[in-house]
Write a protein that holds these residues in place. Structure first.
Motif, short mmCIF file in Angstrom:
data_model
loop_
_atom_site.label_atom_id
_atom_site.label_comp_id
_atom_site.label_asym_id
_atom_site.label_seq_id
_atom_site.Cartn_x
_atom_site.Cartn_y
_atom_site.Cartn_z
N ASP A 159 40.93 -36.76 -61.59
CA ASP A 159 42.05 -36.47 -62.48
C ASP A 159 42.46 -35.01 -62.39
OD1 ASP A 159 42.02 -39.10 -63.29
OD2 ASP A 159 40.68 -38.71 -65.00
N ASP A 160 41.50 -34.13 -62.14
CA ASP A 160 41.83 -32.71 -62.00
C ASP A 160 42.61 -32.43 -60.73
OD1 ASP A 160 40.43 -32.29 -64.34
OD2 ASP A 160 38.55 -31.84 -63.29
N LEU A 161 42.44 -33.28 -59.72
CA LEU A 161 43.14 -33.06 -58.46
C LEU A 161 44.65 -33.24 -58.61
CD1 LEU A 161 40.75 -34.84 -55.95
CD2 LEU A 161 40.77 -32.45 -56.64
N LYS A 162 45.07 -34.03 -59.60
CA LYS A 162 46.51 -34.25 -59.78
C LYS A 162 47.24 -33.00 -60.26
CE LYS A 162 45.72 -39.11 -60.96
NZ LYS A 162 45.91 -40.18 -61.99
N LYS A 163 46.48 -32.06 -60.85
CA LYS A 163 47.09 -30.83 -61.35
C LYS A 163 47.09 -29.72 -60.31
CE LYS A 163 45.29 -32.00 -65.94
NZ LYS A 163 44.45 -31.54 -67.08
N PHE A 164 46.57 -29.97 -59.13
CA PHE A 164 46.48 -28.93 -58.11
C PHE A 164 47.85 -28.64 -57.50
CE2 PHE A 164 42.18 -29.02 -58.78
CZ PHE A 164 41.41 -28.40 -57.82
N LEU A 165 48.02 -27.40 -57.08
CA LEU A 165 49.21 -27.01 -56.33
C LEU A 165 49.01 -27.40 -54.88
CD1 LEU A 165 49.73 -23.41 -57.80
CD2 LEU A 165 50.89 -25.50 -58.48
N LYS A 166 50.05 -27.92 -54.27
CA LYS A 166 49.98 -28.36 -52.88
C LYS A 166 51.09 -27.68 -52.09
CE LYS A 166 48.30 -32.90 -54.36
NZ LYS A 166 48.39 -32.57 -55.80
N ARG A 167 50.73 -27.07 -50.98
CA ARG A 167 51.69 -26.36 -50.14
C ARG A 167 51.50 -26.80 -48.68
NH1 ARG A 167 53.11 -25.55 -54.54
NH2 ARG A 167 53.58 -23.57 -55.59
N ALA A 168 52.49 -27.47 -48.13
CA ALA A 168 52.46 -27.83 -46.71
C ALA A 168 53.03 -26.65 -45.93
CB ALA A 168 53.28 -29.10 -46.46
N LEU A 169 52.15 -25.78 -45.47
CA LEU A 169 52.59 -24.53 -44.85
C LEU A 169 53.01 -24.71 -43.41
CD1 LEU A 169 49.98 -22.01 -46.33
CD2 LEU A 169 52.20 -22.72 -47.23
N VAL A 170 52.41 -25.64 -42.70
CA VAL A 170 52.73 -25.85 -41.29
C VAL A 170 52.96 -27.33 -41.05
CG1 VAL A 170 51.98 -25.53 -38.90
CG2 VAL A 170 51.30 -23.87 -40.63
N VAL A 171 54.14 -27.67 -40.57
CA VAL A 171 54.46 -29.04 -40.17
C VAL A 171 55.23 -28.94 -38.85
CG1 VAL A 171 55.66 -31.18 -40.71
CG2 VAL A 171 54.56 -29.89 -42.54
N LYS A 172 54.65 -29.46 -37.79
CA LYS A 172 55.28 -29.33 -36.49
C LYS A 172 54.99 -30.55 -35.63
CE LYS A 172 51.40 -26.79 -34.43
NZ LYS A 172 51.00 -25.57 -33.70
N ARG A 173 55.75 -30.68 -34.58
CA ARG A 173 55.60 -31.79 -33.63
C ARG A 173 54.76 -31.33 -32.45
NH1 ARG A 173 58.07 -33.67 -28.96
NH2 ARG A 173 58.22 -35.94 -28.75
N THR A 174 53.77 -32.11 -32.09
CA THR A 174 52.91 -31.80 -30.96
C THR A 174 52.93 -32.96 -29.98
OG1 THR A 174 50.96 -32.71 -32.07
CG2 THR A 174 51.42 -30.37 -32.40
N SER A 175 52.46 -32.71 -28.78
CA SER A 175 52.39 -33.77 -27.77
C SER A 175 51.14 -33.57 -26.93
CB SER A 175 53.63 -33.75 -26.88
OG SER A 175 53.76 -32.51 -26.22
N ASN A 176 50.48 -34.68 -26.63
CA ASN A 176 49.28 -34.67 -25.82
C ASN A 176 49.61 -35.24 -24.44
OD1 ASN A 176 46.65 -34.53 -24.96
ND2 ASN A 176 46.05 -36.47 -25.92
N MET A 177 49.42 -34.44 -23.41
CA MET A 177 49.75 -34.85 -22.05
C MET A 177 48.60 -35.65 -21.47
SD MET A 177 52.24 -34.73 -19.99
CE MET A 177 52.55 -35.22 -18.31
N THR A 178 48.86 -36.91 -21.13
CA THR A 178 47.86 -37.79 -20.54
C THR A 178 48.40 -38.37 -19.25
OG1 THR A 178 48.67 -39.73 -21.75
CG2 THR A 178 47.01 -38.36 -22.84
#
Length: 285
Positions: free
Chosen positions: A116-135
């Motif tokens: 229940d305490d986790l619902k009051k936490f601040l959340k910040r998505a600081l890095v969101v990027k697209r990546t690719s794995n070469m296979t």
């Protein structure tokens, strides 16, 4: 004489045009009378439908065209509404849930914290990027997210997540950050105890303790981290690599592991904590 001939020619031309039109019209009429009538396809009659007018009233339930079971409203009238597969607010959390990464066990949290305490936490998505794995099969794209969470009272953590969708990647990173919460020491619940110089790979960061009211004057990633931790007065300078992931990890490592507390200084110098508190931090007690 010439004008008379010209008038005769125009009259003859007009007469020929009128004769042609009349011949065409009469010929077309005669051909139409001689053409056999086209037979229209017969439409199978549906029992219970007396006329085509019944097809236009689709608001009523027909005993043959509408299926059972019939439903009635409050007034007792039949209605055509069917049950909805999903309610007005579909359970997005259940659709996006990943059992392998979304279960947060309370035993993994710091002492005294619950879900229940986790619902009051601040959340910040600081890095969101697209990546690719070469296979060998080619490039396999995916989304990467780094999320920082904190309660603003000295507890924070960060987590990383990868998935094909942004929402799932952020969710994985958030839940991993919840499991990696760390308690940070703060002087007077507002700043760090002393200046810190820390190096993480190619990133060098200098943290400086500041007086009350100074604010957070630092890199924007460090600013968000300090807001989640609850540090109000601090200044920082980043040297070398400013890679966001390195800056975030260096900040957590420096603030969580490189601070020397009065208890540690007193133990190393063989003094009392009160003396160290007064000498180094100007405490009156």
């Amino acid at each position: 004489m010439a004008s008379t001939l010209l008038g005769l020619r125009c009259s003859a031309t007009s007469l020929n045009v009128l004769m042609a039109r009349s011949f065409t019209t009469s010929a077309a009429a005669a051909m139409a009378r001689q053409r056999p009538a086209r037979s229209l396809p017969t439409v199978a009659r549906v029992p219970g439908l007396d006329s085509p007018a019944d097809l236009h009233n689709l608001s009523e339930i027909h005993p043959l065209l509408d299926h059972y079971p019939r439903k009635t409203d409050q007034d007792g009238h039949l209605k055509l509404d069917t049950d909805k597969l999903w309610p007005s607010n579909p359970p997005l959390d259940d659709m996006l849930k990943n059992q392998a990464d979304d279960d947060v066990d309370e035993s993994s949290l710091p002492h005294g914290l619950t879900k229940d305490d986790l619902k009051k936490f601040l959340k910040r998505a600081l890095v969101v990027k697209r990546t690719s794995n070469m296979t060998t099969a080619g490039k396999i794209p995916s989304m990467y997210a780094l999320v920082v969470v904190g309660n603003g009272e000295g507890i924070a953590g960060y987590g990383e997540g990868k998935d094909d969708e942004v929402a799932r990647a952020v969710r994985k990173a958030t839940n991993r950050a919840m499991r990696n919460l760390t308690a940070f020491d703060r002087y007077d619940d507002r700043t760090i105890y002393h200046d810190i110089d820390h190096k993480f790979h190619a990133t060098n960061i200098q943290f400086r303790s500041r007086p009350p009211g100074f604010g957070n004057r630092c890199n924007h990633y460090i600013h968000e981290i300090c807001s989640c931790i609850g540090i109000l007065d601090i200044s920082a300078k980043v040297w070398g690599s400013r890679n966001p992931m390195n800056v975030i990890k260096a900040t957590f490592e420096a603030l969580g592991q490189k601070q020397k507390l009065p208890e540690d200084i007193a133990r190393g110098r063989g003094k009392r904590v009160v003396d160290v508190q007064h000498t180094y931090y100007g405490a009156s007690e």
